[in-house]
Scaffold this active site. Sequence first.
Site, PDB file in Angstrom:
ATOM      1  N   LEU A 526       0.813  -1.214   0.000  1.00  0.00           N
ATOM      2  CA  LEU A 526       0.000   0.000   0.000  1.00  0.00           C
ATOM      3  C   LEU A 526       0.844   1.260   0.000  1.00  0.00           C
ATOM      4  O   LEU A 526       0.421   2.307  -0.468  1.00  0.00           O
ATOM      5  CB  LEU A 526      -0.916   0.006   1.228  1.00  0.00           C
ATOM      6  CG  LEU A 526      -1.937  -1.137   1.314  1.00  0.00           C
ATOM      7  CD1 LEU A 526      -2.653  -1.095   2.646  1.00  0.00           C
ATOM      8  CD2 LEU A 526      -2.927  -1.058   0.179  1.00  0.00           C
ATOM      9  N   GLY A 527       2.038   1.176   0.563  1.00  0.00           N
ATOM     10  CA  GLY A 527       2.891   2.355   0.648  1.00  0.00           C
ATOM     11  C   GLY A 527       4.150   2.045   1.421  1.00  0.00           C
ATOM     12  O   GLY A 527       4.354   0.935   1.913  1.00  0.00           O
ATOM     13  N   GLN A 528       5.013   3.055   1.518  1.00  0.00           N
ATOM     14  CA  GLN A 528       6.289   2.916   2.199  1.00  0.00           C
ATOM     15  C   GLN A 528       6.425   4.020   3.217  1.00  0.00           C
ATOM     16  O   GLN A 528       6.498   5.186   2.865  1.00  0.00           O
ATOM     17  CB  GLN A 528       7.459   2.992   1.203  1.00  0.00           C
ATOM     18  CG  GLN A 528       8.827   2.884   1.841  1.00  0.00           C
ATOM     19  CD  GLN A 528       9.151   1.461   2.269  1.00  0.00           C
ATOM     20  OE1 GLN A 528       8.785   0.502   1.618  1.00  0.00           O
ATOM     21  NE2 GLN A 528       9.855   1.310   3.380  1.00  0.00           N
ATOM     22  N   GLY A 529       6.403   3.670   4.496  1.00  0.00           N
ATOM     23  CA  GLY A 529       6.584   4.658   5.548  1.00  0.00           C
ATOM     24  C   GLY A 529       8.042   4.794   5.923  1.00  0.00           C
ATOM     25  O   GLY A 529       8.909   4.076   5.416  1.00  0.00           O
ATOM     26  N   GLY A 530       8.322   5.710   6.814  1.00  0.00           N
ATOM     27  CA  GLY A 530       9.688   5.925   7.235  1.00  0.00           C
ATOM     28  C   GLY A 530      10.277   4.727   7.951  1.00  0.00           C
ATOM     29  O   GLY A 530      11.483   4.515   7.950  1.00  0.00           O
ATOM     30  N   GLY A 532       9.098   1.468   7.463  1.00  0.00           N
ATOM     31  CA  GLY A 532       8.903   0.221   6.756  1.00  0.00           C
ATOM     32  C   GLY A 532       7.668   0.239   5.877  1.00  0.00           C
ATOM     33  O   GLY A 532       6.850   1.151   5.938  1.00  0.00           O
ATOM     34  N   LYS A 548       1.793  -3.216   8.864  1.00  0.00           N
ATOM     35  CA  LYS A 548       3.046  -2.450   8.778  1.00  0.00           C
ATOM     36  C   LYS A 548       4.178  -3.351   9.246  1.00  0.00           C
ATOM     37  O   LYS A 548       4.190  -3.813  10.381  1.00  0.00           O
ATOM     38  CB  LYS A 548       2.983  -1.188   9.632  1.00  0.00           C
ATOM     39  CG  LYS A 548       4.284  -0.365   9.537  1.00  0.00           C
ATOM     40  CD  LYS A 548       4.141   1.026  10.116  1.00  0.00           C
ATOM     41  CE  LYS A 548       4.189   1.016  11.623  1.00  0.00           C
ATOM     42  NZ  LYS A 548       4.287   2.380  12.168  1.00  0.00           N
ATOM     43  N   ASP A 645       4.852  13.288  14.247  1.00  0.00           N
ATOM     44  CA  ASP A 645       5.119  12.961  12.844  1.00  0.00           C
ATOM     45  C   ASP A 645       3.848  13.101  12.016  1.00  0.00           C
ATOM     46  O   ASP A 645       3.523  12.254  11.186  1.00  0.00           O
ATOM     47  CB  ASP A 645       5.677  11.540  12.718  1.00  0.00           C
ATOM     48  CG  ASP A 645       6.362  11.310  11.372  1.00  0.00           C
ATOM     49  OD1 ASP A 645       6.738  12.305  10.724  1.00  0.00           O
ATOM     50  OD2 ASP A 645       6.514  10.148  10.976  1.00  0.00           O
TER      51      ASP A 645
END
Length: 825
Positions: A526-530, A532, A548, A645
């Site tokens: 779904l996406g890439q966070g800081g 992971g 996550k 954040d």
Amino acid sequence: MLVPMSTRRRFLVLLLLAGFSCFSPRLCLGEDRITFSTPINDSETLLCQSGVFRFGFFTPENSTTRLRYVGIWYDKIPIQTVVWVANKDTPINDTSGIISISNDGNLVVNDGRNRLLWSTNVKIPVAPNVTWVQLMNSGNLRLQDKSNNGEILWESFKHPYNSLLPRMELGTDARTGENLRLTSWKSYQDPSPGNYTAGLADFTFPELLVWKNNVPIWRSGPWNGQVFIGLPNTDSLLFLDGFNLNSDNQGTLSLSYTIDSFMYHFNLDPDGALYQRDWSASMRGWRIGVSIPSTTCDAYGRCGPFAICSSREVPPCKCVKGFVPKNNIEWNGGNWSNDCVRRAPLQCERQSNASDGGKEDGFLKLQKMKVPISAEQSLANENNCPKVCLDNCSCTAYAYERGIGCMIWSGSLVDMQSDLSNGIDLYIRVAHSELDTHRNRTIIIAASVLGVAFIAVVCVLLACRKLRKHPAPKKDRTAELLFKKMEALTSGNESASNQAKFKELPLFQFQVLATSTDNFSLRNKLGQGGFGPVYKGKLPEGQEIAVKRLSRASGQGLEELVNEVVVISKLQHRNLVKLLGCCIEDEERLLVYEYMPKKSLDAYLFDPLKQKILNWRTRFNIMEGICRGLLYLHRDSRLRIIHRDLKASNILLDENLIPKISDFGLARIFPGNEDEANTRRVVGTYGYMSPEYAMGGLFSEKSDVFSLGVILLEIVSGRKNSNSTLLAHAWSVWNEGEINGLIDPVIFDQVFEKEIRKCVHIGLLCVQEAANDRPSVATVCSMLSSKIADIPEPKQPAFISTNDVNNNDLKASINIVTITDVIGR
């Protein structure tokens, strides 16, 4: 009947105006061609006869500049979709441009000073008045010679850019040295050439490749006459129906496809993804059929030589049977780029007195494989193909595919992938001792039986020993670890209820989460966070989840995970994401959330295709929802929590586009008698961090308010605050009283102008440099709801850039401390 003089005058004026408005026939008739005597200026365009494509000047959507480019785009859709650009390196900074036929017969683009910016640049041995340009129904722009039966002198299809249209060709020409490739834009707002290219590679067997700075990052596998045999699994008929690849076996290749609709194309985007899309009239948007790469295993050379990548396994890389990692420490640490090496040497590499009596090598069969790169051709038939490989000591593998024939490989085998629907059988050469002979199977079976018996005895003894000691189950020990963290952060009066409540939080098994996400497949990402990546999953009972998975290299360990679990497990609010559970097994750290089908806010705000979904009323509701969620964190929950954040990518949207604040890994709980705190480890995202936190380590409710202000301005403008450029621009237009230049054109409407202006006003109040000047979240909520009508004038925002933070300029800090670690993400 007599007509009054005044009426006749008005009629004549209207007639003259009508005549002037049609002075340029193209504006009235939509002509599809340019001649020497009929150039076009910035306000005019060509329209092909079918009305599908238009040619002329344009400015990319959401561009922060007003640069003008010449290109071809789809005309009958609401989303600007440019498929070809002429002056990609030389834009015009005003509307003075002219497209014309020059004196030498070429199509040219000039600016207002008559400087040549672009030309078809072909030698034309004719007068200029016998060449003309036409925009065809296919989207092809042609320069033709009228004196020679319309001979095509130049065409845009022979100069592709980022899009491959039906009937267009990619390929190489050994005679002319041409190599027709797609080239990505530099960014979604900048059409200048980017880092990625895609096209055919002239290998022994042609393949489609994507390069980054001329280094391969994906390849299709060889063409078998119908399909590239290394494509990702897909139900689409991609490359099966209507595709054609021609080769003269002397370096000239061409790939093209035909389809009934012109509302269909392939696009190479600025991030290096190659995707196919067609226009959906019912959805009023582009429908993406296939995206390449689609899994982590699609990345070229993901697992190194003699290793196989499988997106269905965790970890995805493993050495081929008969091979072992060259460096076990690196391999076990997740670095799979190193070689796998043979466990036993091949026959021709051994001495004749080898222990196995010099038995002949054999082949290990691997099914549904994307075969390695650099195949060589053999004229052997299917029966003789294995022998050709065995007779050559340097041959390491072979495969036979109808439509291709016998393929053999020498040296290392690179970029192999398993479990592909279009894959074929690959036979890898191994020593005889590595084969599953009858003797080997007997030994293995006997050893397995003895091993199982031994393990069973050990398990029984250990179980008896554990029953005597009565230890807590693993789940309870993990829960106890998390509870101790919770107990340290909360009051003693709540401990009993907190413990009971926290023990109800599910602790998932890693294998359950791996299965639910298809082994963390890239297509479920779904996406890439800081800290992971986040994956979509579905539990056995059918519930959709978001998982996550903390990256080992991210810097977030057990402390941050426990912190997030503790914080979010105690919070219940409509505008906060709901935590469903977590997983802590060995080195794995995972958090399980409710699934948000619309993903994150930034996926809409900064995407030219999706941002139209967010009209002004929806954006205003999102602002109010974010404020309500933040107000709950700061004041209304039993704990006072500073998020630290807050940013657009941490605002998730449910199916009704209701915002939910997520990612509490950096959140801090404040005791009731504290308002602010210091930290020696500044962690956050550049562009959203307040100056006192970025440069002094001081955080409070007002640092969250600063982040909130940035988000409000991003929602209004549709632009990302990169290096505080958005704040500087907002402040500039505010002082000039011209905020229309800040507002996203998608939402601009005079009906809402007053309300939009108020939101810009509130956003600027939130990003003021001094923390004490910023309003509280409660005040922001009241301002948005118009409960507070008298809003003070904002002071200058803090323009914090990445360089400011990296330089650790403590002179600007409100609270002088020493910063030992600054981490941006």
